[in-house]
Design a protein around this motif. Structure first.
Motif, PDB file in Angstrom:
ATOM      1  N   THR A 105       0.844  -1.195   0.000  1.00  0.00           N
ATOM      2  CA  THR A 105       0.000   0.000   0.000  1.00  0.00           C
ATOM      3  C   THR A 105       0.879   1.245   0.000  1.00  0.00           C
ATOM      4  O   THR A 105       0.647   2.199  -0.750  1.00  0.00           O
ATOM      5  N   MET A 106       1.913   1.211   0.841  1.00  0.00           N
ATOM      6  CA  MET A 106       2.832   2.337   0.912  1.00  0.00           C
ATOM      7  C   MET A 106       3.783   2.347  -0.277  1.00  0.00           C
ATOM      8  O   MET A 106       4.036   3.389  -0.883  1.00  0.00           O
ATOM      9  N   MET A 107       4.305   1.186  -0.643  1.00  0.00           N
ATOM     10  CA  MET A 107       5.320   1.140  -1.701  1.00  0.00           C
ATOM     11  C   MET A 107       4.758   1.591  -3.042  1.00  0.00           C
ATOM     12  O   MET A 107       5.428   2.315  -3.797  1.00  0.00           O
ATOM     13  N   ASN A 108       3.544   1.189  -3.373  1.00  0.00           N
ATOM     14  CA  ASN A 108       2.968   1.598  -4.659  1.00  0.00           C
ATOM     15  C   ASN A 108       2.717   3.095  -4.699  1.00  0.00           C
ATOM     16  O   ASN A 108       2.945   3.751  -5.718  1.00  0.00           O
ATOM     17  N   ALA A 109       2.234   3.649  -3.574  1.00  0.00           N
ATOM     18  CA  ALA A 109       2.047   5.102  -3.516  1.00  0.00           C
ATOM     19  C   ALA A 109       3.383   5.816  -3.636  1.00  0.00           C
ATOM     20  O   ALA A 109       3.511   6.831  -4.334  1.00  0.00           O
ATOM     21  N   GLU A 110       4.406   5.278  -2.971  1.00  0.00           N
ATOM     22  CA  GLU A 110       5.727   5.903  -3.016  1.00  0.00           C
ATOM     23  C   GLU A 110       6.346   5.789  -4.404  1.00  0.00           C
ATOM     24  O   GLU A 110       7.091   6.679  -4.834  1.00  0.00           O
ATOM     25  N   ARG A 111       6.056   4.717  -5.130  1.00  0.00           N
ATOM     26  CA  ARG A 111       6.622   4.583  -6.476  1.00  0.00           C
ATOM     27  C   ARG A 111       6.081   5.667  -7.407  1.00  0.00           C
ATOM     28  O   ARG A 111       6.811   6.201  -8.235  1.00  0.00           O
ATOM     29  N   VAL A 142       5.601   2.046 -14.991  1.00  0.00           N
ATOM     30  CA  VAL A 142       5.989   2.921 -16.106  1.00  0.00           C
ATOM     31  C   VAL A 142       6.330   4.304 -15.575  1.00  0.00           C
ATOM     32  O   VAL A 142       7.367   4.895 -15.931  1.00  0.00           O
ATOM     33  N   ILE A 143       5.486   4.852 -14.710  1.00  0.00           N
ATOM     34  CA  ILE A 143       5.725   6.186 -14.173  1.00  0.00           C
ATOM     35  C   ILE A 143       6.975   6.200 -13.310  1.00  0.00           C
ATOM     36  O   ILE A 143       7.829   7.097 -13.434  1.00  0.00           O
ATOM     37  N   LYS A 144       7.119   5.211 -12.434  1.00  0.00           N
ATOM     38  CA  LYS A 144       8.297   5.186 -11.571  1.00  0.00           C
ATOM     39  C   LYS A 144       9.570   5.113 -12.402  1.00  0.00           C
ATOM     40  O   LYS A 144      10.514   5.899 -12.184  1.00  0.00           O
ATOM     41  N   ALA A 145       9.641   4.199 -13.338  1.00  0.00           N
ATOM     42  CA  ALA A 145      10.887   3.975 -14.070  1.00  0.00           C
ATOM     43  C   ALA A 145      11.110   5.003 -15.174  1.00  0.00           C
ATOM     44  O   ALA A 145      12.186   5.592 -15.284  1.00  0.00           O
ATOM     45  N   ALA A 146      10.111   5.231 -16.007  1.00  0.00           N
ATOM     46  CA  ALA A 146      10.305   6.133 -17.144  1.00  0.00           C
ATOM     47  C   ALA A 146      10.512   7.571 -16.686  1.00  0.00           C
ATOM     48  O   ALA A 146      11.380   8.285 -17.196  1.00  0.00           O
ATOM     49  N   PHE A 147       9.740   8.012 -15.713  1.00  0.00           N
ATOM     50  CA  PHE A 147       9.877   9.396 -15.251  1.00  0.00           C
ATOM     51  C   PHE A 147      11.248   9.626 -14.615  1.00  0.00           C
ATOM     52  O   PHE A 147      11.827  10.704 -14.754  1.00  0.00           O
ATOM     53  N   THR A 148      11.754   8.638 -13.904  1.00  0.00           N
ATOM     54  CA  THR A 148      13.056   8.831 -13.266  1.00  0.00           C
ATOM     55  C   THR A 148      14.199   8.647 -14.262  1.00  0.00           C
ATOM     56  O   THR A 148      15.215   9.341 -14.163  1.00  0.00           O
ATOM     57  N   ASP A 149      14.051   7.739 -15.212  1.00  0.00           N
ATOM     58  CA  ASP A 149      15.052   7.634 -16.288  1.00  0.00           C
ATOM     59  C   ASP A 149      15.115   8.927 -17.093  1.00  0.00           C
ATOM     60  O   ASP A 149      16.175   9.534 -17.255  1.00  0.00           O
ATOM     61  N   PHE A 150      13.978   9.339 -17.631  1.00  0.00           N
ATOM     62  CA  PHE A 150      13.938  10.553 -18.441  1.00  0.00           C
ATOM     63  C   PHE A 150      14.213  11.794 -17.593  1.00  0.00           C
ATOM     64  O   PHE A 150      14.791  12.770 -18.079  1.00  0.00           O
ATOM     65  N   GLY A 151      13.791  11.769 -16.323  1.00  0.00           N
ATOM     66  CA  GLY A 151      14.060  12.897 -15.447  1.00  0.00           C
ATOM     67  C   GLY A 151      15.549  13.093 -15.232  1.00  0.00           C
ATOM     68  O   GLY A 151      16.060  14.223 -15.277  1.00  0.00           O
ATOM     69  N   PHE A 152      16.262  12.005 -14.992  1.00  0.00           N
ATOM     70  CA  PHE A 152      17.716  12.094 -14.846  1.00  0.00           C
ATOM     71  C   PHE A 152      18.356  12.584 -16.138  1.00  0.00           C
ATOM     72  O   PHE A 152      19.216  13.477 -16.125  1.00  0.00           O
ATOM     73  N   GLU A 153      17.931  12.018 -17.261  1.00  0.00           N
ATOM     74  CA  GLU A 153      18.469  12.458 -18.546  1.00  0.00           C
ATOM     75  C   GLU A 153      18.194  13.953 -18.772  1.00  0.00           C
ATOM     76  O   GLU A 153      19.016  14.680 -19.342  1.00  0.00           O
ATOM     77  N   ILE A 197      19.116   9.104  -7.469  1.00  0.00           N
ATOM     78  CA  ILE A 197      18.607   8.111  -6.523  1.00  0.00           C
ATOM     79  C   ILE A 197      17.228   7.605  -6.921  1.00  0.00           C
ATOM     80  O   ILE A 197      16.865   6.453  -6.644  1.00  0.00           O
ATOM     81  N   ALA A 198      16.443   8.459  -7.582  1.00  0.00           N
ATOM     82  CA  ALA A 198      15.073   8.070  -7.907  1.00  0.00           C
ATOM     83  C   ALA A 198      15.020   6.870  -8.846  1.00  0.00           C
ATOM     84  O   ALA A 198      14.011   6.167  -8.906  1.00  0.00           O
ATOM     85  N   MET A 199      16.103   6.617  -9.574  1.00  0.00           N
ATOM     86  CA  MET A 199      16.166   5.456 -10.451  1.00  0.00           C
ATOM     87  C   MET A 199      16.446   4.167  -9.671  1.00  0.00           C
ATOM     88  O   MET A 199      16.333   3.070 -10.215  1.00  0.00           O
ATOM     89  N   ILE A 200      16.794   4.329  -8.381  1.00  0.00           N
ATOM     90  CA  ILE A 200      17.214   3.187  -7.573  1.00  0.00           C
ATOM     91  C   ILE A 200      16.209   2.844  -6.486  1.00  0.00           C
ATOM     92  O   ILE A 200      15.792   1.690  -6.342  1.00  0.00           O
ATOM     93  N   TYR A 201      15.834   3.863  -5.662  1.00  0.00           N
ATOM     94  CA  TYR A 201      15.022   3.492  -4.498  1.00  0.00           C
ATOM     95  C   TYR A 201      13.561   3.224  -4.859  1.00  0.00           C
ATOM     96  O   TYR A 201      13.121   3.535  -5.954  1.00  0.00           O
ATOM     97  N   GLU A 202      12.867   2.591  -3.918  1.00  0.00           N
ATOM     98  CA  GLU A 202      11.498   2.089  -4.126  1.00  0.00           C
ATOM     99  C   GLU A 202      11.423   1.052  -5.239  1.00  0.00           C
ATOM    100  O   GLU A 202      10.421   0.938  -5.945  1.00  0.00           O
TER     101      GLU A 202
END
Length: 589
Positions: free
Chosen positions: A290-296, A391-402, A431-436
């Motif tokens: 419940t927490m992890m999905n919201a945090e992702r 998709v949001i967790k991974a793509a946003f942090t990948d593209f966000g870092f880029e 870090i957002a590409m790693i945690y959660e």
């Protein structure tokens, strides 16, 4: 560090013109009186807090960092005063349940505020985001007495929350964790063990820190099926709600990190600490999700927020910095006149505005899932959220870092220097590409679980939205080229998706090896879909289209002609299978 300007106008544009949020809220009983005008008021006020209170202490907080002295964690100067203003403004309670003191506003407004918090001062914003996740977990799984004892103080911001999952020998594989919980005979448990990488494990902003800890009961089965969830506060709470004795929850050390220096990331020791079971025995991982999905989702928005902050600095710099000459020109020009600089800025902007659109789309589905009176609508929303979360967790942090790296590049040497802030954005975004859950794990979740969820219904529903938009574009010559590029990429995505769903690749290793490429492929097509929607909105206005509308059309053209074609390469990489990945023996590395 340059100023931060909250992108409220673009947020309101999405709510009002693209997703017709007033109509959505009208169908949701708890939010029937919420409208875009109210959203604008809230977002503008949040923007002032972020611009005037949080951004000014971002750089100084990064430089000073956190301190641990005699077991006490101290955050940088100004953070305590900023948190007081945050609490006095009622921001911790924004989207939480009125039953325990929350304001009960839609998740859609909350997640846009989260973007601004992340863009103005991520280290600060993490405290509130983690507390909200802990509140939602307690609310969903704890017994009534625990809720009434802890939630009001957490929602008002007097107490904060943290989740304690990771152990030195058990990173993403939580089945390996060793922290134990033994019954005390009075309904509580004794928790013993150590956790690492615990964000907000301790700080001096709040009176108490409420830890949600994963641990094993004595008779627990091995692996992830034997994990339970416990609430263990920094200070024990008396029956009347006042703080009692210090619990045996202690900070062993602070992690020395690449970024988010203004946020305390702790090694936590639970030395026979007292705790209380949350949810069912051996079902702790289910409760913690419940927490992890919201945090992702929150982490994905962090990538978006940092990308926006980096773009603002890069754009302002490019319009002022004079250097070189345009091709064929004789006079020195500002660097925004150089095609390569424009390409970088357009790449940044085309991610940011499409990602923000997907954020609003998903948040509205979250509001439907929680409050829509029709069970089928709630079920559909649940499936879409499950599909889009990785998709949001991974793509946003990948593209966000880029995006932050591009922003740093626009500034050249100044991007490498501390006072401009770009190098901090790069460090904080990493870090957002790693945690959660690392982005590789998110990609595997998408391919191995979410594509076949409910016999493929969620992905089928989502693809139907894209097909519908393409059908709407069929009679619009002005968007024909944009639509055709999206159609080509979408057809490739559909074909690849069918293969992954059916297991038509040679073996499961092929699916695993395809995961990262597929998630990026999926995200790019999704961004293309949203750009087509925005382009169609501009065309529909005709002569009434303003400068913002015309910019959207230009960005849609840029994205689909210069970024979306990457999907062809990704499709080819996926088709290559896992053989090139697995050809070398392990000893050859």
């Amino acid at each position: 560090m340059p100023d931060y300007h909250a992108p409220v106008d673009d947020m309101v544009y999405l709510l009002e013109e693209i997703f017709k949020a007033d109509g959505v809220f009208a169908e949701l009983p708890p939010y029937s009186e919420v409208n875009v005008d109210l959203a604008r008021t809230v977002l503008e006020e949040a923007g002032r807090l972020c611009s005037n209170v949080l951004r000014p202490i971002n750089l100084s907080g990064d430089i000073e960092g956190c301190r641990l002295e005699n077991g006490v964690v101290t955050l940088p100067k100004g953070f305590k005063e900023a948190y007081k203003a945050f609490v006095e403004g009622g921001w911790p309670a924004l989207s939480l349940e009125p039953e325990y003191g929350g304001q009960g506003l839609p998740r859609t407004i909350q997640i846009l505020v989260d973007e601004m918090l992340s863009g103005s001062n991520l280290s600060f914003g993490l405290v509130a985001g983690l507390t909200r996740g802990a509140v939602e977990t307690i609310e969903a799984h704890a017994p009534a007495d625990i809720k009434s004892k802890y939630l009001p103080k957490m929602i008002e911001g007097t107490w904060s929350g943290a989740m304690a999952l990771t152990e030195a020998q058990a990173g993403s594989d939580l089945g390996l964790l060793k922290t134990s919980a033994k019954p005390r005979g009075d309904g509580s448990y004794t928790i013993s063990g150590s956790k690492i990488f615990i964000s907000s494990g301790d700080q001096d902003l709040t009176e108490n820190v409420i830890h949600l800890v994963l641990a094993r009961l004595p008779d627990a089965p091995p692996g992830s099926r034997g994990i339970s969830l416990f609430l263990s506060p920094k200070f024990l709470v008396n029956e009347d709600g006042t703080l009692g004795a210090r619990n045996n929850v202690n900070v062993g050390s602070l992690e020395h990190k690449m970024g988010i220096h203004g946020h305390a990331t702790c090694v936590m020791n639970y030395d026979d600490a007292q705790g209380w079971l949350i949810g069912e025995p051996n079902r702790g991982l289910n409760a913690m999700f419940t927490m992890m999905n919201a945090e992702r989702l929150f982490v994905g928005v962090q990538g978006l927020g940092l990308g926006e902050a980096s773009y603002q600095t890069a754009s302002a710099y490019a319009k002022e910095r004079k250097q070189g000459r345009v091709p064929g020109g004789k006079e020195t020009c500002t660097i925004i006149e150089h095609p390569d600089v424009r390409k970088m800025l357009l790449t940044m902007l085309s991610f940011i505005e499409a990602a923000r659109a997907l954020t609003v789309f998903t948040a509205l589905e979250m509001d439907k899932e929680k409050t829509h009176p029709d069970a089928e609508v709630r079920k559909t929303a649940t499936g879409l959220i499950a599909l889009l979360t990785p998709v949001i967790k991974a793509a946003f942090t990948d593209f966000g870092f880029e995006t932050t790296v591009l922003g740093q590049q626009v500034l050249g040497g100044h991007g490498y220097i501390r006072e401009w802030g770009q190098e901090q954005f790069v460090r904080d975004a990493r870090i957002a590409m790693i945690y959660e859950g690392t982005n590789g794990i998110q990609a595997q979740d998408l391919v191995l679980r979410k594509l076949t969820l409910d016999a493929g219904a969620p992905v089928g529903t989502f693809f139907a939205f894209i097909s519908e938009t393409l059908a709407q574009a069929a009679g619009q010559p002005a968007t024909a080229a944009i639509a055709q590029r999206l159609k080509t990429a979408f057809e490739q995505l559909q074909a690849t998706t069918k293969k992954l769903q059916a297991g038509d690749f040679a073996n499961a290793t092929d699916q695993n090896g395809a995961a990262n490429d597929y998630l990026r492929f999926f995200a790019l097509v999704t961004f293309g879909w949203l750009w087509l929607r925005m382009a169609l909105t501009t065309i529909a206005k005709g002569e009434a289209a303003n400068s913002r509308d015309k910019r959207k059309l230009a960005l849609a053209e840029f994205f689909t002609s210069r970024i979306l074609p990457q999907t062809a390469s990704l499709a080819e990489q996926i088709e290559a299978g896992s053989k090139p990945l697995m050809a070398l023996e392990s000893d050859a590395f």
